[in-house]
Design a protein around this motif. Sequence first.
Motif, short mmCIF file in Angstrom:
data_model
loop_
_atom_site.label_atom_id
_atom_site.label_comp_id
_atom_site.label_asym_id
_atom_site.label_seq_id
_atom_site.Cartn_x
_atom_site.Cartn_y
_atom_site.Cartn_z
N ARG A 66 0.81 -1.21 0.00
CA ARG A 66 0.00 0.00 0.00
C ARG A 66 0.86 1.28 0.00
O ARG A 66 0.75 2.10 -0.89
N CYS A 67 1.75 1.40 0.98
CA CYS A 67 2.51 2.66 1.11
C CYS A 67 3.89 2.55 0.47
O CYS A 67 4.58 3.56 0.31
N GLY A 68 4.32 1.35 0.13
CA GLY A 68 5.60 1.18 -0.55
C GLY A 68 6.82 1.22 0.36
O GLY A 68 7.95 1.04 -0.10
N CYS A 145 0.78 -6.07 10.48
CA CYS A 145 0.28 -4.85 9.85
C CYS A 145 1.47 -3.92 9.61
O CYS A 145 2.48 -4.00 10.31
N CYS A 146 1.33 -3.06 8.63
CA CYS A 146 2.45 -2.17 8.24
C CYS A 146 2.82 -1.23 9.38
O CYS A 146 1.96 -0.63 10.01
N ASP A 147 4.12 -1.08 9.63
CA ASP A 147 4.61 -0.17 10.66
C ASP A 147 4.26 1.28 10.33
O ASP A 147 4.20 2.13 11.21
N HIS A 148 4.04 1.58 9.06
CA HIS A 148 3.86 2.97 8.64
C HIS A 148 2.40 3.32 8.38
O HIS A 148 1.91 4.34 8.85
N CYS A 149 1.69 2.48 7.60
CA CYS A 149 0.32 2.85 7.21
C CYS A 149 -0.72 1.92 7.82
O CYS A 149 -1.92 2.09 7.59
N ASP A 150 -0.28 0.94 8.60
CA ASP A 150 -1.16 0.06 9.36
C ASP A 150 -1.97 -0.94 8.52
O ASP A 150 -2.82 -1.65 9.03
ZN LIG Z 1 2.31 0.54 4.54
#
Ligand SMILES: [Zn+2]
Length: 216
Positions: A66-68, A145-150
């Motif tokens: 998602r956020c790359g 889950c993503c550390d940045h965008c969850d």
């Molecule tokens: Zn992400």
Amino acid sequence: MLLLNVSYNEKDDAKKLGARWNPKLKKWYVENKEDYYKFMKWIPEEADIVAIENLYLFEGIHRCFRCGKETRVIGFGIDKYINVCFIEDLEEDRDYINDGLNNEDIHIVGPIYPIPEKILEYLTDKYNYKMRYSKTTGDSAMRNCCDHCDVLQGDFFLFDEVDSPFFIDNDEKLKRLKIFRIKLKHDLPLQAAMGFASYDELFKEKCEIVDLDIEI
Ligand SMILES: [Zn+2]
């Protein structure tokens, strides 16, 4: 040592087979791992395997779709184990069942259930690992889950895809892994899908394995 869920009515059966009573824990248990296979009816029904002596935690790096950005993700690993799936063939397949007792290689198992409470506390504290609903599987479970965008990092993309961080097929990928060992006080019945791969024998040889001080 393996703790058993023996009901009061079944205690004589368990005792006859060699189980012993631990008054402090108020549980029946069996000490000798060569004998565990006789007691499989007294471990949780959902268990596929019993992890013996160690549970491993794998930390990998995954690029979020998602956020790359790169995010940390975790999976589990097991070396010694008993396979519970073959319980119906106990008599014929004793050797097969105990096949994993002296296994030295670490096999990545992906998600496990249940996760012992102390490990869960550690994971939710240190990683973005939490209860999440997955549309793909239609259930809620502990997931990366993503550390940045969850956003949820699906198990299939972490464990089964060729470019996933836990699908190890070259040394570069091996080098990006962090492996932690949790010593088990009691051997652990688990729902877990054991995976076998050609790189499994290299984890202990090529990776630094750090002991985690989690008492369970
Ligand atoms: Zn992400």
